[in-house]
Write a protein that holds these residues in place. Structure first.
Motif, PDB file in Angstrom:
ATOM      1  N   ALA A 161      35.362  11.106 -21.190  1.00  0.00           N
ATOM      2  CA  ALA A 161      36.055  10.282 -22.188  1.00  0.00           C
ATOM      3  C   ALA A 161      35.669   8.812 -22.069  1.00  0.00           C
ATOM      4  CB  ALA A 161      37.565  10.449 -22.054  1.00  0.00           C
ATOM      5  N   ARG A 162      35.284   8.387 -20.862  1.00  0.00           N
ATOM      6  CA  ARG A 162      34.874   6.985 -20.673  1.00  0.00           C
ATOM      7  C   ARG A 162      33.398   6.773 -21.003  1.00  0.00           C
ATOM      8  NH1 ARG A 162      38.188   7.719 -16.060  1.00  0.00           N
ATOM      9  NH2 ARG A 162      36.349   8.111 -14.783  1.00  0.00           N
ATOM     10  N   ALA A 163      32.672   7.834 -21.285  1.00  0.00           N
ATOM     11  CA  ALA A 163      31.233   7.739 -21.544  1.00  0.00           C
ATOM     12  C   ALA A 163      30.972   7.656 -23.048  1.00  0.00           C
ATOM     13  CB  ALA A 163      30.530   8.933 -20.912  1.00  0.00           C
ATOM     14  N   ALA A 210      29.767  12.694 -24.268  1.00  0.00           N
ATOM     15  CA  ALA A 210      28.676  13.098 -23.376  1.00  0.00           C
ATOM     16  C   ALA A 210      28.554  12.107 -22.240  1.00  0.00           C
ATOM     17  CB  ALA A 210      27.365  13.172 -24.148  1.00  0.00           C
ATOM     18  N   ARG A 211      28.279  12.642 -21.061  1.00  0.00           N
ATOM     19  CA  ARG A 211      28.150  11.812 -19.868  1.00  0.00           C
ATOM     20  C   ARG A 211      26.986  12.314 -19.034  1.00  0.00           C
ATOM     21  NH1 ARG A 211      30.000  11.556 -14.223  1.00  0.00           N
ATOM     22  NH2 ARG A 211      30.545  13.748 -14.221  1.00  0.00           N
ATOM     23  N   LYS A 212      26.115  11.396 -18.669  1.00  0.00           N
ATOM     24  CA  LYS A 212      25.027  11.733 -17.742  1.00  0.00           C
ATOM     25  C   LYS A 212      25.604  11.627 -16.334  1.00  0.00           C
ATOM     26  CE  LYS A 212      20.289  10.480 -16.534  1.00  0.00           C
ATOM     27  NZ  LYS A 212      19.952  11.812 -16.137  1.00  0.00           N
ATOM     28  N   ARG A 213      25.535  12.740 -15.594  1.00  0.00           N
ATOM     29  CA  ARG A 213      26.087  12.758 -14.251  1.00  0.00           C
ATOM     30  C   ARG A 213      25.166  12.012 -13.291  1.00  0.00           C
ATOM     31  NH1 ARG A 213      26.661  18.157 -15.740  1.00  0.00           N
ATOM     32  NH2 ARG A 213      25.097  18.796 -14.233  1.00  0.00           N
ATOM     33  N   ALA A 229      19.122  24.809 -26.046  1.00  0.00           N
ATOM     34  CA  ALA A 229      17.903  24.254 -26.638  1.00  0.00           C
ATOM     35  C   ALA A 229      17.938  22.729 -26.746  1.00  0.00           C
ATOM     36  CB  ALA A 229      17.680  24.853 -28.024  1.00  0.00           C
ATOM     37  N   HIS A 230      19.107  22.158 -26.998  1.00  0.00           N
ATOM     38  CA  HIS A 230      19.183  20.727 -27.301  1.00  0.00           C
ATOM     39  C   HIS A 230      19.930  19.902 -26.253  1.00  0.00           C
ATOM     40  CE1 HIS A 230      17.495  21.340 -31.294  1.00  0.00           C
ATOM     41  NE2 HIS A 230      18.280  22.401 -31.398  1.00  0.00           N
ATOM     42  N   GLY A 231      20.615  20.548 -25.330  1.00  0.00           N
ATOM     43  CA  GLY A 231      21.325  19.817 -24.284  1.00  0.00           C
ATOM     44  C   GLY A 231      20.377  19.389 -23.185  1.00  0.00           C
ATOM     45  N   LEU A 232      20.751  18.359 -22.451  1.00  0.00           N
ATOM     46  CA  LEU A 232      19.926  17.855 -21.357  1.00  0.00           C
ATOM     47  C   LEU A 232      20.537  18.243 -20.016  1.00  0.00           C
ATOM     48  CD1 LEU A 232      19.052  14.249 -22.608  1.00  0.00           C
ATOM     49  CD2 LEU A 232      17.693  16.323 -22.784  1.00  0.00           C
ATOM     50  N   ASP A 233      19.666  18.594 -19.088  1.00  0.00           N
ATOM     51  CA  ASP A 233      20.101  18.965 -17.748  1.00  0.00           C
ATOM     52  C   ASP A 233      20.756  17.760 -17.071  1.00  0.00           C
ATOM     53  OD1 ASP A 233      20.233  20.892 -15.662  1.00  0.00           O
ATOM     54  OD2 ASP A 233      18.641  19.794 -14.632  1.00  0.00           O
ATOM     55  N   GLY A 234      21.853  17.983 -16.375  1.00  0.00           N
ATOM     56  CA  GLY A 234      22.537  16.897 -15.685  1.00  0.00           C
ATOM     57  C   GLY A 234      23.545  16.160 -16.557  1.00  0.00           C
ATOM     58  N   TRP A 235      23.902  16.728 -17.689  1.00  0.00           N
ATOM     59  CA  TRP A 235      24.856  16.094 -18.598  1.00  0.00           C
ATOM     60  C   TRP A 235      26.109  16.952 -18.729  1.00  0.00           C
ATOM     61  CZ3 TRP A 235      24.355  11.886 -22.295  1.00  0.00           C
ATOM     62  CH2 TRP A 235      23.221  11.099 -22.064  1.00  0.00           C
ATOM     63  N   ASP A 236      27.238  16.277 -18.956  1.00  0.00           N
ATOM     64  CA  ASP A 236      28.495  16.929 -19.306  1.00  0.00           C
ATOM     65  C   ASP A 236      28.770  16.647 -20.776  1.00  0.00           C
ATOM     66  OD1 ASP A 236      28.863  17.668 -16.689  1.00  0.00           O
ATOM     67  OD2 ASP A 236      30.360  16.133 -16.254  1.00  0.00           O
ATOM     68  N   TYR A 237      29.224  17.665 -21.503  1.00  0.00           N
ATOM     69  CA  TYR A 237      29.580  17.519 -22.910  1.00  0.00           C
ATOM     70  C   TYR A 237      31.007  18.016 -23.108  1.00  0.00           C
ATOM     71  CZ  TYR A 237      24.517  17.258 -23.405  1.00  0.00           C
ATOM     72  OH  TYR A 237      23.205  16.912 -23.268  1.00  0.00           O
ATOM     73  N   VAL A 238      31.786  17.282 -23.876  1.00  0.00           N
ATOM     74  CA  VAL A 238      33.131  17.710 -24.248  1.00  0.00           C
ATOM     75  C   VAL A 238      33.200  17.730 -25.764  1.00  0.00           C
ATOM     76  CG1 VAL A 238      35.590  17.190 -24.168  1.00  0.00           C
ATOM     77  CG2 VAL A 238      34.177  16.789 -22.151  1.00  0.00           C
TER      78      VAL A 238
END
Length: 141
Positions: free
Chosen positions: A42-44, A56-59, A100-109
């Protein structure tokens, strides 16, 4: 005719159901369950579409790898039936698009919107989510 007897090993008992599999992809996504992960997302970055809000947040590099996704619908979406329907649709959208479209190391809500997420045509939901991902990832560069 009598029903077949249960096997002696105790497997496949009545009521045992296999985990639900998506019709879109055989891959499984890691689901966010901790409130702290939702608060970090939520802060990203945020990107709204007509049918959903995507956070979305890159971890950090020291955190686990892979794509993680969470779903939420507030009471503004409707009663429990409406919220669950919206979340089911969001889950299926994530299963179809993120491999297919998401990036590794990311969180999506994915956050459902009132009266729209449950009623919007599924192809439009897919397009909305792809658009949100493009915008979120282009802001990274």
């Amino acid at each position: 005719m009598t029903p077949p007897e249960a096997p002696e090993d105790g497997k496949n008992q009545p009521g045992d159901t296999p985990p639900a599999a998506s019709v879109c992809t055989p891959e499984t996504l890691t689901i966010l369950r901790n409130r702290s992960d939702f608060l970090k997302a939520a802060r990203a970055r945020k990107q709204g579409t007509s049918s959903m809000m995507v956070q979305a947040r890159k971890r950090a590099s020291d955190e686990a790898t892979g794509i993680r996704v969470g779903f939420t619908c507030s009471k503004k979406v409707g009663n429990a039936v409406a919220r669950n329907r919206a979340k089911r649709r969001l889950r299926e959208v994530a299963r179809a698009v993120l491999p297919a479209h998401g990036l590794d190391g990311w969180d999506y809500v994915l956050i459902g919107r009132a009266d729209v997420t449950a009623a919007r045509p599924f192809d439009s939901l897919l397009d909305d989510f792809r658009y949100a991902l493009r915008k979120l990832h282009s802001a990274q560069k």
